[in-house]
Design a protein around this motif. Structure first.
Motif, PDB file in Angstrom:
ATOM      1  N   PRO A  10       0.810  -1.213   0.000  1.00 38.98           N
ATOM      2  CA  PRO A  10       0.000   0.000   0.000  1.00 38.98           C
ATOM      3  C   PRO A  10       0.849   1.271   0.000  1.00 38.98           C
ATOM      4  CG  PRO A  10       0.046  -0.954   2.165  1.00 38.98           C
ATOM      5  CD  PRO A  10       0.813  -1.884   1.282  1.00 38.98           C
ATOM      6  N   CYS A  11       1.521   1.564  -1.094  1.00 44.31           N
ATOM      7  CA  CYS A  11       2.335   2.769  -1.218  1.00 44.31           C
ATOM      8  C   CYS A  11       1.555   3.833  -1.989  1.00 44.31           C
ATOM      9  CB  CYS A  11       3.634   2.467  -1.942  1.00 44.31           C
ATOM     10  SG  CYS A  11       4.643   1.263  -1.089  1.00 44.31           S
ATOM     11  N   PHE A  12       1.725   5.067  -1.598  1.00 39.87           N
ATOM     12  CA  PHE A  12       1.010   6.145  -2.245  1.00 39.87           C
ATOM     13  C   PHE A  12       1.993   7.242  -2.637  1.00 39.87           C
ATOM     14  CE2 PHE A  12      -2.039   4.009   0.392  1.00 39.87           C
ATOM     15  CZ  PHE A  12      -3.139   3.935  -0.429  1.00 39.87           C
ATOM     16  N   ASN A  13       1.758   7.868  -3.774  1.00 41.79           N
ATOM     17  CA  ASN A  13       2.547   9.001  -4.233  1.00 41.79           C
ATOM     18  C   ASN A  13       1.675  10.240  -4.232  1.00 41.79           C
ATOM     19  OD1 ASN A  13       4.908   7.697  -4.667  1.00 41.79           O
ATOM     20  ND2 ASN A  13       4.615   7.387  -6.852  1.00 41.79           N
ATOM     21  N   SER A  14       2.257  11.370  -3.907  1.00 34.18           N
ATOM     22  CA  SER A  14       1.502  12.618  -3.923  1.00 34.18           C
ATOM     23  C   SER A  14       1.689  13.303  -5.267  1.00 34.18           C
ATOM     24  CB  SER A  14       2.000  13.548  -2.825  1.00 34.18           C
ATOM     25  OG  SER A  14       1.761  12.977  -1.577  1.00 34.18           O
ATOM     26  N   LEU A  15       0.625  13.877  -5.773  1.00 35.78           N
ATOM     27  CA  LEU A  15       0.675  14.661  -6.992  1.00 35.78           C
ATOM     28  C   LEU A  15       0.655  16.138  -6.624  1.00 35.78           C
ATOM     29  CD1 LEU A  15      -1.870  12.667  -9.160  1.00 35.78           C
ATOM     30  CD2 LEU A  15       0.596  12.568  -9.264  1.00 35.78           C
ATOM     31  N   LYS A  16       0.921  17.007  -7.588  1.00 35.10           N
ATOM     32  CA  LYS A  16       0.977  18.435  -7.310  1.00 35.10           C
ATOM     33  C   LYS A  16      -0.379  18.997  -6.908  1.00 35.10           C
ATOM     34  CE  LYS A  16       4.936  19.330 -10.242  1.00 35.10           C
ATOM     35  NZ  LYS A  16       5.468  20.046 -11.380  1.00 35.10           N
ATOM     36  N   GLN A  17      -1.469  18.394  -7.360  1.00 35.83           N
ATOM     37  CA  GLN A  17      -2.793  18.897  -7.044  1.00 35.83           C
ATOM     38  C   GLN A  17      -3.245  18.471  -5.645  1.00 35.83           C
ATOM     39  OE1 GLN A  17      -2.302  16.956  -9.845  1.00 35.83           O
ATOM     40  NE2 GLN A  17      -2.240  18.549 -11.393  1.00 35.83           N
ATOM     41  N   GLY A  18      -2.444  17.722  -4.914  1.00 41.14           N
ATOM     42  CA  GLY A  18      -2.831  17.279  -3.593  1.00 41.14           C
ATOM     43  C   GLY A  18      -3.546  15.938  -3.594  1.00 41.14           C
ATOM     44  N   LYS A  19      -3.711  15.331  -4.753  1.00 41.61           N
ATOM     45  CA  LYS A  19      -4.359  14.030  -4.836  1.00 41.61           C
ATOM     46  C   LYS A  19      -3.320  12.936  -4.643  1.00 41.61           C
ATOM     47  CE  LYS A  19      -7.792  15.660  -8.132  1.00 41.61           C
ATOM     48  NZ  LYS A  19      -8.339  15.492  -9.475  1.00 41.61           N
ATOM     49  N   THR A  20      -3.767  11.785  -4.182  1.00 38.69           N
ATOM     50  CA  THR A  20      -2.869  10.650  -4.033  1.00 38.69           C
ATOM     51  C   THR A  20      -3.334   9.532  -4.951  1.00 38.69           C
ATOM     52  OG1 THR A  20      -4.167   9.755  -2.217  1.00 38.69           O
ATOM     53  CG2 THR A  20      -2.316  11.171  -1.634  1.00 38.69           C
ATOM     54  N   ILE A  21      -2.372   8.780  -5.446  1.00 37.61           N
ATOM     55  CA  ILE A  21      -2.692   7.626  -6.280  1.00 37.61           C
ATOM     56  C   ILE A  21      -1.982   6.417  -5.701  1.00 37.61           C
ATOM     57  CG2 ILE A  21      -3.055   8.931  -8.392  1.00 37.61           C
ATOM     58  CD1 ILE A  21      -0.226   8.034  -9.245  1.00 37.61           C
ATOM     59  N   LYS A  22      -2.556   5.251  -5.892  1.00 35.65           N
ATOM     60  CA  LYS A  22      -1.948   4.023  -5.430  1.00 35.65           C
ATOM     61  C   LYS A  22      -1.091   3.451  -6.552  1.00 35.65           C
ATOM     62  CE  LYS A  22      -2.937  -0.284  -3.191  1.00 35.65           C
ATOM     63  NZ  LYS A  22      -3.931  -1.160  -2.623  1.00 35.65           N
ATOM     64  N   LEU A  23       0.122   3.036  -6.195  1.00 37.44           N
ATOM     65  CA  LEU A  23       1.017   2.434  -7.175  1.00 37.44           C
ATOM     66  C   LEU A  23       0.508   1.055  -7.562  1.00 37.44           C
ATOM     67  CD1 LEU A  23       4.486   3.342  -5.670  1.00 37.44           C
ATOM     68  CD2 LEU A  23       3.299   4.453  -7.546  1.00 37.44           C
ATOM     69  N   ARG A  24       0.813   0.643  -8.765  1.00 32.52           N
ATOM     70  CA  ARG A  24       0.405  -0.662  -9.260  1.00 32.52           C
ATOM     71  C   ARG A  24       1.159  -1.754  -8.505  1.00 32.52           C
ATOM     72  NH1 ARG A  24       1.395  -4.545 -13.392  1.00 32.52           N
ATOM     73  NH2 ARG A  24       3.427  -3.758 -13.947  1.00 32.52           N
ATOM     74  N   TYR A  25       0.439  -2.778  -8.096  1.00 38.82           N
ATOM     75  CA  TYR A  25       1.032  -3.896  -7.368  1.00 38.82           C
ATOM     76  C   TYR A  25       1.797  -4.783  -8.338  1.00 38.82           C
ATOM     77  CZ  TYR A  25       1.446  -8.185  -4.695  1.00 38.82           C
ATOM     78  OH  TYR A  25       1.931  -9.297  -4.055  1.00 38.82           O
ATOM     79  N   ILE A  26       3.029  -5.074  -7.993  1.00 29.70           N
ATOM     80  CA  ILE A  26       3.855  -5.988  -8.767  1.00 29.70           C
ATOM     81  C   ILE A  26       4.172  -7.171  -7.855  1.00 29.70           C
ATOM     82  CG2 ILE A  26       6.049  -6.306  -9.957  1.00 29.70           C
ATOM     83  CD1 ILE A  26       6.000  -3.257 -10.490  1.00 29.70           C
ATOM     84  N   LYS A  27       3.737  -8.356  -8.260  1.00 26.41           N
ATOM     85  CA  LYS A  27       3.903  -9.539  -7.426  1.00 26.41           C
ATOM     86  C   LYS A  27       5.381  -9.920  -7.354  1.00 26.41           C
ATOM     87  CE  LYS A  27       0.650 -12.504  -7.557  1.00 26.41           C
ATOM     88  NZ  LYS A  27      -0.290 -13.589  -7.860  1.00 26.41           N
ATOM     89  N   PRO A  28       5.952  -9.970  -6.140  1.00 25.28           N
ATOM     90  CA  PRO A  28       7.361 -10.336  -6.016  1.00 25.28           C
ATOM     91  C   PRO A  28       7.599 -11.823  -6.296  1.00 25.28           C
ATOM     92  CG  PRO A  28       6.411  -9.878  -3.863  1.00 25.28           C
ATOM     93  CD  PRO A  28       5.358  -9.596  -4.871  1.00 25.28           C
ATOM     94  N   GLU A  29       8.827 -12.180  -6.552  1.00 26.62           N
ATOM     95  CA  GLU A  29       9.190 -13.549  -6.885  1.00 26.62           C
ATOM     96  C   GLU A  29       8.907 -14.501  -5.726  1.00 26.62           C
ATOM     97  OE1 GLU A  29      10.144 -16.552  -9.311  1.00 26.62           O
ATOM     98  OE2 GLU A  29      10.012 -14.448  -9.902  1.00 26.62           O
ATOM     99  N   SER A  30       9.052 -14.036  -4.483  1.00 26.09           N
ATOM    100  CA  SER A  30       8.791 -14.893  -3.326  1.00 26.09           C
ATOM    101  C   SER A  30       7.325 -15.318  -3.263  1.00 26.09           C
ATOM    102  CB  SER A  30       9.195 -14.183  -2.041  1.00 26.09           C
ATOM    103  OG  SER A  30       8.489 -12.962  -1.916  1.00 26.09           O
ATOM    104  N   VAL A  31       6.400 -14.439  -3.631  1.00 32.80           N
ATOM    105  CA  VAL A  31       4.979 -14.797  -3.643  1.00 32.80           C
ATOM    106  C   VAL A  31       4.704 -15.800  -4.761  1.00 32.80           C
ATOM    107  CG1 VAL A  31       2.639 -13.894  -3.911  1.00 32.80           C
ATOM    108  CG2 VAL A  31       4.307 -12.606  -2.599  1.00 32.80           C
ATOM    109  N   LYS A  32       5.383 -15.659  -5.891  1.00 34.93           N
ATOM    110  CA  LYS A  32       5.227 -16.621  -6.981  1.00 34.93           C
ATOM    111  C   LYS A  32       5.728 -18.002  -6.562  1.00 34.93           C
ATOM    112  CE  LYS A  32       5.641 -13.081 -10.538  1.00 34.93           C
ATOM    113  NZ  LYS A  32       6.487 -12.540 -11.606  1.00 34.93           N
TER     114      LYS A  32
END
Length: 183
Positions: A10-32
């Motif tokens: 659950p990582c979030f990045n801030s944009l200049k307008q004050g909105k936040t977006i969630k980064l796309r989940y990338i499944k790590p090799e350990s979960v695979k």
């Protein structure tokens, strides 16, 4: 146990307008690897079944991370127990139908708290004779700011020859368990 370079969860990045977006989940090799191990265990358990459902795991939330950790410990043949410290519901409702076909529900739903002390860990396990308590925190900010009660309990576990882990993602735990069980 740092989460630097972690591109999932659950990582979030801030944009200049004050909105936040969630980064796309990338499944790590350990979960695979965990998914492949779960499929092998299914094939061992049901050898005559020609079609197996593909097990899916993710460590994007705390509950899903708990499932990953519990299943991986169990698949490796160690004793593991998920701790439920919240409580449970008792449904005391009764539904009856009268002569005209009208349904009526009488009773209530009651929440019962668990007996044991306020648990600060999610998983209790014994690996190679070592008592290990695991706290799952998918947010690294929360895990660094432990309350004073849990810090005292951590010292009590460690003074009793036990280990206490704070797990932030499955890759971290996967690496730790493989190093800990290496002969």
């Amino acid at each position: 146990m740092s989460s630097e370079g972690n591109n999932h969860g659950p990582c979030f990045n801030s944009l200049k307008q004050g909105k936040t977006i969630k980064l796309r989940y990338i499944k790590p090799e350990s979960v695979k690897i965990l998914e492949r191990l779960a499929l092998e265990k299914l094939k061992e358990r049901y050898p005559n079944n020609p079609y197996y459902p593909k097990p899916t795991y993710t460590d994007s939330t705390s509950n899903k991370l708990i499932k990953c950790v519990v299943d991986y410990i169990g698949f490796n043949g160690f004793q593991v127990e998920k701790i439920n410290s919240k409580g449970f519901f008792i449904d005391k409702r009764k539904t009856s139908t009268d002569v005209l076909g009208n349904k009526r529900t009488i009773g209530s739903v009651q929440f019962i708290k668990t007996n044991h002390k306020n648990k600060f860990y999610n998983i209790s396990t014994t690996i190679k004779g070592q008592n290990i308590k695991i706290l799952i925190k998918s947010s690294p900010i929360v895990s660094k700011n432990q309350d004073k009660g849990s810090v005292g309990s951590i010292k009590q576990i460690e003074s009793a020859e036990g280990l206490f882990l704070i797990v932030e993602n499955f890759s971290q735990f996967f690496q730790w368990l493989n190093e800990f069980t290496k002969d």
